[in-house]
Design a protein around this motif. Sequence first.
Motif, short mmCIF file in Angstrom:
data_model
loop_
_atom_site.label_atom_id
_atom_site.label_comp_id
_atom_site.label_asym_id
_atom_site.label_seq_id
_atom_site.Cartn_x
_atom_site.Cartn_y
_atom_site.Cartn_z
N VAL A 922 0.85 -1.19 0.00
CA VAL A 922 0.00 0.00 0.00
C VAL A 922 0.88 1.24 0.00
CG1 VAL A 922 -0.15 0.03 2.53
CG2 VAL A 922 -1.95 1.12 1.16
N LYS A 923 0.41 2.29 -0.69
CA LYS A 923 1.06 3.59 -0.69
C LYS A 923 0.40 4.49 0.35
CE LYS A 923 2.11 3.34 -5.63
NZ LYS A 923 1.91 3.97 -6.96
N LYS A 924 1.13 5.53 0.76
CA LYS A 924 0.55 6.49 1.69
C LYS A 924 -0.26 7.56 0.99
CE LYS A 924 3.93 6.18 5.46
NZ LYS A 924 4.91 6.92 6.28
N ASN A 925 0.11 7.85 -0.27
CA ASN A 925 -0.58 8.88 -1.02
C ASN A 925 -0.74 8.40 -2.45
OD1 ASN A 925 -0.84 11.51 -2.69
ND2 ASN A 925 -1.08 12.22 -0.59
N VAL A 926 -1.81 8.83 -3.10
CA VAL A 926 -2.07 8.38 -4.46
C VAL A 926 -1.00 8.85 -5.43
CG1 VAL A 926 -3.50 10.37 -5.10
CG2 VAL A 926 -3.91 8.15 -6.17
N ASN A 927 -0.29 9.93 -5.11
CA ASN A 927 0.75 10.45 -5.99
C ASN A 927 2.12 9.85 -5.69
OD1 ASN A 927 -1.03 12.24 -7.37
ND2 ASN A 927 -0.87 13.70 -5.67
N ASP A 928 2.22 9.02 -4.68
CA ASP A 928 3.52 8.41 -4.37
C ASP A 928 3.94 7.47 -5.49
OD1 ASP A 928 3.57 9.78 -2.04
OD2 ASP A 928 3.06 8.08 -0.75
N GLU A 929 5.24 7.47 -5.73
CA GLU A 929 5.76 6.60 -6.78
C GLU A 929 5.95 5.17 -6.29
OE1 GLU A 929 9.52 6.52 -9.96
OE2 GLU A 929 9.36 8.09 -8.43
N PHE A 930 6.30 5.01 -5.02
CA PHE A 930 6.63 3.69 -4.49
C PHE A 930 5.70 3.35 -3.33
CE2 PHE A 930 10.91 5.31 -5.88
CZ PHE A 930 10.91 4.62 -7.09
N ASP A 931 5.62 2.06 -3.06
CA ASP A 931 4.81 1.59 -1.94
C ASP A 931 5.47 1.96 -0.62
OD1 ASP A 931 2.85 0.35 -3.55
OD2 ASP A 931 4.15 -1.38 -3.85
N ALA A 932 4.64 2.15 0.39
CA ALA A 932 5.15 2.52 1.72
C ALA A 932 5.18 1.34 2.68
CB ALA A 932 4.29 3.64 2.31
N TYR A 933 4.19 0.41 2.58
CA TYR A 933 4.12 -0.68 3.54
C TYR A 933 3.88 -2.00 2.81
CZ TYR A 933 3.35 3.00 7.03
OH TYR A 933 3.46 4.10 7.82
N ILE A 934 4.40 -3.06 3.42
CA ILE A 934 4.00 -4.43 3.11
C ILE A 934 3.25 -4.94 4.33
CG2 ILE A 934 4.77 -6.78 2.61
CD1 ILE A 934 7.22 -5.66 1.29
N VAL A 935 2.02 -5.36 4.11
CA VAL A 935 1.18 -5.83 5.21
C VAL A 935 0.96 -7.32 5.03
CG1 VAL A 935 -0.99 -5.53 6.44
CG2 VAL A 935 0.07 -3.57 5.32
N VAL A 936 1.33 -8.10 6.05
CA VAL A 936 1.21 -9.55 6.01
C VAL A 936 0.22 -9.98 7.08
CG1 VAL A 936 2.45 -11.74 6.04
CG2 VAL A 936 3.63 -9.66 5.28
N SER A 937 -0.77 -10.75 6.67
CA SER A 937 -1.79 -11.22 7.60
C SER A 937 -1.52 -12.67 7.97
CB SER A 937 -3.18 -11.08 6.98
OG SER A 937 -4.16 -11.63 7.84
N PHE A 938 -1.61 -12.95 9.28
CA PHE A 938 -1.46 -14.30 9.80
C PHE A 938 -2.81 -14.75 10.38
CE2 PHE A 938 2.71 -12.41 9.81
CZ PHE A 938 3.50 -13.41 9.29
N ALA A 939 -2.83 -15.93 10.95
CA ALA A 939 -4.08 -16.48 11.46
C ALA A 939 -4.67 -15.63 12.58
CB ALA A 939 -3.86 -17.91 11.94
N ASN A 940 -3.82 -14.98 13.38
CA ASN A 940 -4.34 -14.20 14.50
C ASN A 940 -3.61 -12.88 14.68
OD1 ASN A 940 -1.91 -15.19 15.27
ND2 ASN A 940 -2.64 -16.26 17.10
N ALA A 941 -2.90 -12.43 13.68
CA ALA A 941 -2.15 -11.18 13.81
C ALA A 941 -1.90 -10.60 12.43
CB ALA A 941 -0.82 -11.41 14.55
N THR A 942 -1.42 -9.37 12.43
CA THR A 942 -1.06 -8.67 11.19
C THR A 942 0.31 -8.04 11.39
OG1 THR A 942 -3.35 -8.22 10.58
CG2 THR A 942 -1.66 -6.82 9.59
N LEU A 943 1.20 -8.27 10.44
CA LEU A 943 2.57 -7.73 10.48
C LEU A 943 2.69 -6.62 9.46
CD1 LEU A 943 5.56 -7.97 11.44
CD2 LEU A 943 5.89 -9.59 9.57
N VAL A 944 3.20 -5.46 9.87
CA VAL A 944 3.36 -4.30 9.00
C VAL A 944 4.85 -4.05 8.81
CG1 VAL A 944 2.79 -1.89 8.59
CG2 VAL A 944 1.20 -3.35 9.84
#
Length: 1640
Positions: A922-944
């Motif tokens: 995901v990017k922080k702004n629509v005009n950003d050129e590159f992604d800001a975060y990788i979000v990984v979902s697990f069975a009971n948690a989310t890693l950012v």
Amino acid sequence: MVLGFISLLLTFGQTYITQVCIPEKISRTMLPCEFKDDHHEEGGGGGGGGADAKPPIQDAAHRRRLFSFERRMLGGGSDTPKGCHNGFEPLISVSALHQLHIFIFFLAVFHVFYSAITMMLGRLKIRGWKEWEREIAEETDGTSADAARFRLTHETSFVRSHSNPLMQNPIIFYIVCFFRHILYSVQKPDYSTLRHGFVSVHLSPGTKFDFQKYIKRSLEDDFKVIVGIPPYLWMISVVYLLLNVKGAFLFSLKHSVSCKRSNTLVYLFCRRAGYVHPVDYTPNVGTKLQSIISQMAIEIQEKHAVVQGIPLVQVSDRHFWFSNPTLVLHLIHLTLFQNAFEITVGVQIVCSYITLPLYALVTQMGSNMKKSIFDEQTSKALMSWHNKVKKKHDHDHVPPIRTKKLGECDSSPEHSPNHSGDELATGAAAIAVAQSSIEIAADGLKYYDLVEGKGPVAEKGSTVQVHFDCLYRGITAVSSRESKLLAGNRSIAQPYTFQVGAVPGKERKREFVDNPNGLFSAQAAPKPPKAMYVVTEGMRRTVIVPPEAGYGPKGMNEIPPGAEFELNIELLELNFTSLVLKRITCTLDKVHQETFGKSGCFRIVPGQYFAIDPKGRAVMIGACEKQKLVYVLNRDTAARLTISSPLEAHKSHTIVYSICGVDCGFDNPIFAAIELDYSEADQDPTEQVDNGANMLVTVPGGGDGPSGVLVCAENFVIYKNQGHPDVGAVIPRCEDLPAERGVLIVSAAIHKQKSMFFFLLQTEYGHIFKVTLDHDNDRVKELKIKYFDTIPVTSSLCVLKSGFLFAASEFGNHALYQFQAIGDDPDVEASSATLMETEEGFQPVFFQPRKLKNLVWIDQIESLMPIMDMKVSNLFEEETPQIFSLCGRGPRSSLRILRPGLAISEMAVSQLPGVPSAIWTVKKNVNDEFDAYIVVSFANATLVLSIGETVEEVSDSGFLDTTPSLAVSLIGDDSLMQVHPGGIRHIREDGCINEWRTPGKRTIVKVGSNRNQVVIALSGGELIYFEVDMTGQLMELAKHEMSGDIACLDIAPVPEGRQRSRFLAVGSYDNTICILSLDPDDTMDILSLQSVSSPPESLLFLEVQASLGGEDGADHPANLFLNAGLQNGVLYRTVVDMVTGTLSDARSRFLGLRAPKLFSIVVRGRQAMLCLSSRPWLGYIHQSHFLLTPLSYETLEYAASFSSDQCAEGVVAVAGDALRVFTIERLGESFNETAIPLSCKKESFEAAGMGENGNAEQMENGDDEENNNPLTDEQYGYPKAESGRWVSCIRVLDPKTTQTTCLLELQDNEAAFSMCTVNFHDKEYGTFLAVGTAKGLQFWPKRSFEAGYIHIYRFKEDGKVLELLHKTQVEGVPLALAQFQGRLLAGIGPVLRLYDLGKRRLLRKCENKLFPNSITSIQTYRDRIYVGDMQESFHYCKYRRDENQLYIFADDTVPRWLTAAHVDFDTMAGADKFGNVYFVRLPQDVSDEIEEYPTGGKIKWEQGKLNGAPKKVEEIVQFHVGDVVTCLQKASLTPGGGECLIYGTTMGSLGAFLPFTSRDDVDFFSHLEMHLRQEYPPLCGRDHMAYRSSYFPVKDVIDGDLCEQFPTLPMDMQRKIADELDRTPGEIMKKVEEIRNKMI
């Protein structure tokens, strides 16, 4: 200088110093040793003494002195000065002053000496870092795969070496640092990591910087400080001397130095309580420096991040005492001074060899660079430029905008060859601008004008042309005026064009620029900052750009991250045109067509040779024999090309070898030809040339050269021209080339410049020679041939104007080389001036091949040419089989493993703490050129994970990490959204977080979203629709109840210029997909409903933007596709009407055994679809039509598009517990290729007698192989031998590991020609390998051989090793072998023979000698034998076991030169050497008759026709491929696809024949092919039907390559053909796609 000045002061002030008196009591206490009053009175006197009385002897023993013997004092006079009263004594005597002079001298000498030793030992250790620097530079260039690998921080070698749980305790931490800095000071991981941190912060990415040399220069600057003795050190030494008193003294005598009257040579000072000795604080300094490195490693480890390559340390002054790195230098300086003071050795070694190099490295981790970043020459240039600017400033009397210190990072445009004088003036004016002239714009930017503009003002929407320069501290970091050239250090002033209002930097890339002065190519346009300020035409303006409006935290070139800089803008041109449409199509338009003959297949029909006049006025087309036609080219009044009627230049009884046009300026066109006259008499006068001539090369004429041609003959190159004597030179020969072998030129290229030209000629052995002509106008005085380089043998060479050489290889991959020199350096050279003729012929010139010197390899185009053999098998146990092909020839031979699918490049693989269930970027702004975060979902948690220089875990992103996530995306322009089972989390840009909770105990099960809309599905089938309002708030708008649970859903992308998307797709478990409306007028109304064959697992809308003049040059409307991955493994694709929402044009394809999951990614700037089933698939737009192609990669679970500074377009995916980042390359290809080189050992050539000049002896003596063979076999080729010598080997290779498990070299000049595996019946050894060989085979002047053999090998160690069982001599060459009913069938010349296995040899069972020529292929199917003859096509045979006989019952009616064959029961597929593929079939009644009489009794005695077999086969298929087919095999390349016949050719092509299963398909494609023949004729004008029927009429084959051209036709032509077929263009393309999907 300081030493002399102090001595001078002491000398002149001696009188006054000695008159300073102090009480006697105090003087008795200010002694280094205890005063003992045990003296006796002398001369009857007391101890008082007058003015002239000398002090007691005991007193003198306590005085400070260096030498105790009597000598003349510097100032003369007495020891005790006059003037001190009773009870007082002088502070220092004249003798003590003399001792002080000596002390100062020795102290200075020892200090300089110790400083020199310190620097010598320190530089000695730093010198060892040079090898580390070289290795790091190689890794930075891309030769190391580890540089781009992603790892967790604790996995890096730097962190591992400094991580220890015990180091959490501060006391243990410093104890470990103390011993580490002594025992393991500065290891390679420390050096590379600190270097990486320095380069990343202070230099631009990609900069080549020698960090080790910079440290050396920095240390040299520090040496100038260390070697000096500043006044404060002298003051310290004086204080120490004064305070060296009894009771509280700082120094004491050591080694029992006597305090009595005895002589003492030198004072030795040692430690006493209260004094900090250098041995104490030297380790403290080293421990502090080591602790800084360890602390950096601990800080990196505490982040628990994922890093790429080397971890990035935080560079800051805070690591040092009082945030001052220079304090460490002063402490080391004090240590060295104290070493000289005390003459210590141990401290000296520790300080010089351990502490000083550690200081030199660690102090670079401060916040600022040192001025030694510039070398001496650059520093002088900066100082000179600074002085000139200062003078100009003083002359103009203008207050500067800011002050600059000399030594700061300044650069002089005047001293840079890449800057013009205008830049210097602009830079000087920028420095000299007044503070009062600075203005502030509406957006807060500061600017001032250098030159007032007089033109119109650039407004939004207008197009401007500017020159811009970005200056940081006077250094031009980015400029539109700069361009790197290949032919010298020159610059091009190429303006930058952009549209006002658009974001600068994304408009275009510079095209290649040509210049008549040399070869070069322009670099990509520099990227300007966002603060590109609008000015009036002609104005020059300087903008002070803050970091947020400039290059931000990334920096650019010399502009560091987060730095402010100056932007100079000069507006050159202003254009108010709103839109300029330029259509560029990669197509060729036919200008004119002229028929000159039927084809080029016959030897007297022109078309084999083609030559053009260098001025473009005429062309010649020649045949192999007799005929040549000349066409004169003209233009009419409308400048259209016209071609005249042909002029005949026929000549009977001649064979043509080469023709070319002669450059004769603007005289009448002249053509030259090499012809062989085979008539008894020649009537026409000709120019006689060498009998071995084979090629002509045009020599420039007119004003460019002497005209004429170069005649390339065997061993010679001869210049010829009318009325000019021949000028020739021998072609240099390789030293190991046998004398009987000649040298022929096989390809040539010419490079012309304004003032010179030269030729590049390549021989049949790969050596390239540079040929130059020394001429005076039209007279050639000398011809020179110089060795240039060696590359693989080519069929053509082409020199590009951009400084590259393209080599079209004769076999194997084609290569692109870049010129790094043009062969001006001295090398082996042959010249016509030194040509010497002896009795045996002309004296040869020898040379030794070497590595590339003038050329450098850049890139290659992969080629399978030629495919010698091919097998299709699934050895890797994948879903689809692999194609194993033997390609190349000689040293360039290789085994190519082809997998259907696209190749990928894996960037990183990292283990995750668990098994993830989903991943997003995901990017922080629509005009950003590159992604800001990788979000990984697990069975009971989310890693950012945060994406930056490194990928690291963050906890302040606003995402909820205690629950699994269902969707994460950018919502609105600058907000983030997280959907989890309990609700929706809306994270605003200002940090405000809004929560929406699900009603009751219901949970969210599915989510669909785009940039402005969100739809969630709750358990039970309820849909809730959200939309972003004008304030950026997420608002709930509607609800809708579905009839059952929802399987999947997706929202279409928001169309450009619209606020929302209208369509929502919902998949249900009742095997339906419905389209719902999201318009405010009919929200949640059902627009269409589609039934599918299985419940949908995933849905994805894919929008194809409208294009004008696409990749194929045609216009294409916008389309919206709905893709559905069904649970039965099928991908269902349909078109969504963009107005009504109805579904049409449904297509489906089976992808794998798992339900496809669909994800949207970006490929080449366009939206694409990634399908994850049993293997990943990519759906993308290529050449304006949709392709669905598998990826050659392992099974993935979840994926998302990925974009970062290191990887602009990639994919991040999860498989198991691993996170993978990869990119997809080379779109449009059908196969992913893996090449395994194949070559024989060098010892094989020496055993065969191919080594020359004692190569075998050198190998035995153990000489370096690189010296004997400087070039690889692939580049240089195998050693050359005389005719009739063979080298052959049998290789067993494991394709999974690409390792050779067994390699057997055939001895005694044997060569292998056939092989097969055979299982002999009733034998205990299992599978055997049979190999047919020939000994001493020769093809010229007549085919002959010494003997033929059949080798039988036994497989051992699970098939990895071969063991020779025996070999059997036969009377011919066994060209074909096959297994048949537990025995071995062998084709030996015209004899078909059946063998059984014996103990010592093969046992002959039966044979048939009735075959016409030579048997080249044997195929078996059940009890039938299909024999392919070299010249007579196929023969059908049967074996009668009871009579032990082989008999022929059918053959072909047409003689064929067979090159490949494949078998079915009644049908044979074959290919001949003329490029024809044909199928023959045994008539059904004949086949039934054979089966009715299995003994063959009836057919055996039936009379054959025309000495042939009694029955004949029928030809059912005939097709001219246009290339020699070498192998055929029936296989299926796709799961669920039909079987097809796959073939390979000598030109490296792979093709397939697919049988039609329905008459409707045959009729449809027959009509489509017919219309395409009429409406879309070939570019060169050859009739399609005539080409496919070149030797035999085409029969029952549809040309699939022609049908595949339908999507590339213009839309009006597509509609015209579709109307004729009573179809739509979409239906036609669907049918073509279905047929293609059945094959691959």
